[in-house]
Design a protein around this motif. Sequence first.
Motif, PDB file in Angstrom:
ATOM      1  N   UNK A  74       0.840  -1.192   0.000  1.00 35.35           N
ATOM      2  CA  UNK A  74       0.000   0.000   0.000  1.00 35.35           C
ATOM      3  C   UNK A  74       0.878   1.245   0.000  1.00 35.35           C
ATOM      4  N   UNK A  75       0.431   2.269  -0.685  1.00 28.29           N
ATOM      5  CA  UNK A  75       1.075   3.582  -0.651  1.00 28.29           C
ATOM      6  C   UNK A  75       0.042   4.596  -0.190  1.00 28.29           C
ATOM      7  N   UNK A  76       0.339   5.280   0.913  1.00 26.72           N
ATOM      8  CA  UNK A  76      -0.535   6.334   1.420  1.00 26.72           C
ATOM      9  C   UNK A  76       0.063   7.671   0.992  1.00 26.72           C
ATOM     10  N   UNK A  77      -0.617   8.377   0.120  1.00 26.64           N
ATOM     11  CA  UNK A  77      -0.125   9.647  -0.409  1.00 26.64           C
ATOM     12  C   UNK A  77      -0.944  10.786   0.181  1.00 26.64           C
ATOM     13  N   UNK A  78      -0.269  11.658   0.931  1.00 29.12           N
ATOM     14  CA  UNK A  78      -0.928  12.815   1.535  1.00 29.12           C
ATOM     15  C   UNK A  78      -0.627  14.049   0.705  1.00 29.12           C
ATOM     16  N   UNK A  79      -1.624  14.613   0.125  1.00 29.24           N
ATOM     17  CA  UNK A  79      -1.482  15.763  -0.754  1.00 29.24           C
ATOM     18  C   UNK A  79      -1.316  17.027   0.070  1.00 29.24           C
ATOM     19  N   UNK A  80      -0.880  18.090  -0.586  1.00 28.63           N
ATOM     20  CA  UNK A  80      -0.821  19.399   0.039  1.00 28.63           C
ATOM     21  C   UNK A  80      -2.046  20.206  -0.361  1.00 28.63           C
ATOM     22  N   UNK A  81      -2.456  21.081   0.518  1.00 24.95           N
ATOM     23  CA  UNK A  81      -3.590  21.944   0.214  1.00 24.95           C
ATOM     24  C   UNK A  81      -3.232  22.902  -0.919  1.00 24.95           C
ATOM     25  N   UNK A  82      -4.097  22.992  -1.900  1.00 23.74           N
ATOM     26  CA  UNK A  82      -3.960  23.956  -2.989  1.00 23.74           C
ATOM     27  C   UNK A  82      -2.636  23.792  -3.740  1.00 23.74           C
ATOM     28  N   UNK A  83      -2.220  22.532  -3.960  1.00 17.86           N
ATOM     29  CA  UNK A  83      -0.984  22.287  -4.711  1.00 17.86           C
ATOM     30  C   UNK A  83      -1.158  21.002  -5.497  1.00 17.86           C
ATOM     31  N   UNK A  84      -1.104  21.119  -6.821  1.00 19.38           N
ATOM     32  CA  UNK A  84      -1.408  19.971  -7.682  1.00 19.38           C
ATOM     33  C   UNK A  84      -0.210  19.505  -8.494  1.00 19.38           C
ATOM     34  N   UNK A  85       1.010  19.842  -8.023  1.00 20.35           N
ATOM     35  CA  UNK A  85       2.184  19.515  -8.821  1.00 20.35           C
ATOM     36  C   UNK A  85       2.590  18.054  -8.711  1.00 20.35           C
ATOM     37  N   UNK A  86       2.143  17.357  -7.680  1.00 20.82           N
ATOM     38  CA  UNK A  86       2.553  15.968  -7.479  1.00 20.82           C
ATOM     39  C   UNK A  86       1.484  15.022  -8.013  1.00 20.82           C
ATOM     40  N   UNK A  87       1.831  14.172  -8.965  1.00 20.38           N
ATOM     41  CA  UNK A  87       0.827  13.259  -9.533  1.00 20.38           C
ATOM     42  C   UNK A  87       0.493  12.141  -8.549  1.00 20.38           C
ATOM     43  N   UNK A  88      -0.698  11.563  -8.664  1.00 16.04           N
ATOM     44  CA  UNK A  88      -1.019  10.386  -7.840  1.00 16.04           C
ATOM     45  C   UNK A  88      -0.068   9.237  -8.171  1.00 16.04           C
ATOM     46  N   UNK A  89       0.531   8.645  -7.139  1.00 18.43           N
ATOM     47  CA  UNK A  89       1.528   7.594  -7.337  1.00 18.43           C
ATOM     48  C   UNK A  89       0.840   6.237  -7.498  1.00 18.43           C
ATOM     49  N   UNK A  90       0.083   6.124  -8.552  1.00 22.09           N
ATOM     50  CA  UNK A  90      -0.610   4.880  -8.862  1.00 22.09           C
ATOM     51  C   UNK A  90       0.400   3.832  -9.327  1.00 22.09           C
ATOM     52  N   UNK A  91       0.037   2.551  -9.299  1.00 23.03           N
ATOM     53  CA  UNK A  91       0.948   1.519  -9.832  1.00 23.03           C
ATOM     54  C   UNK A  91       1.348   1.794 -11.282  1.00 23.03           C
ATOM     55  N   UNK A  92       0.428   2.295 -12.062  1.00 25.72           N
ATOM     56  CA  UNK A  92       0.738   2.581 -13.471  1.00 25.72           C
ATOM     57  C   UNK A  92       1.756   3.710 -13.593  1.00 25.72           C
TER      58      UNK A  92
END
Length: 311
Positions: A74-92
Amino acid sequence: LPGPPFTHQQTPCKMVYYGQTSCEQDTERYLDVVKYVFSYYKKEVPLIINTMGWVKGEGLLLLIDLIRLLSPSHVVQMDMYDWNAMPPLTPEHVHFSAGLHTKGKQQSKCKQLGVGDMESWKYPEGEDMSAPQHKLLYVHPEFPRAGVPGEVRVHCTILRDMSILGYLGQLQSPDIGAVLPLHSLVPYQVPFNAVALRVIHTDVAPSNIMYALNASWVGLCCIPEEVRCQTDGPVLLTQTPLCDCLGFGIVRGVDMEKKLYHILTPVPPENLRLVNCLLLGNIAIPNCVFVGQQGIEGEIPYVTSDYNFSL
């Protein structure tokens, strides 16, 4: 996990002293350390990998390397508020994206990471990487200013100092009473020729090594090679070893006449017998340790107000 780390410190099963608060200067050694520690995981209990907060630029690429090489479930990805520069780290995404030291699906072999142990990071000839199978759990905080970099940096510095102070607190008596100043505690005397020295984060001339070591925070480590010295020391290593760290200490003095290091540490004697290497990194002793000691009259050792910023 609950509560600040300095309130419930435990002795690690396996520890390496990296010597810096960021791996930006030497990511290859960082991966070496991760591999070394991870190799001792017996997979008998669940393992939580607490990654760094460096998720921009090369930090994100390094994170992709870690996910690819450690194969978490499992990967738990915690995003930052109002920041979309990091893509979701999906398996793909992890499967097709190039990391800092590994390539995506287009090329199945990892890049060369150097010599020695790093050779084992390469995938076998002709064998394609299996696609990551982890499940992504994505957390997006809705409250403002979550993860603001400046505030996080100050917060981490405070927590780091508190962890060091909490560790040094083990030097105190368990009996409730006055806290003893560090200068009143009897240090261990370690002969120069009994331990090897290495400064991790920078190059120091041999003639200046004692100035760098004195009044410093050091990792008490165990290298597999026997420390041999024809003279009474000091013994200097030419490369940073990848070895077990058994704890930490403060070099509170260097006796050049008797060829002794004076070291304060809470590491128990049975473990200290295994220590044959002192690693000095870029981790500073909290200022309060120097300026907040009780019972010192006159000039405080290692502290000066006569400082010129042009030096």
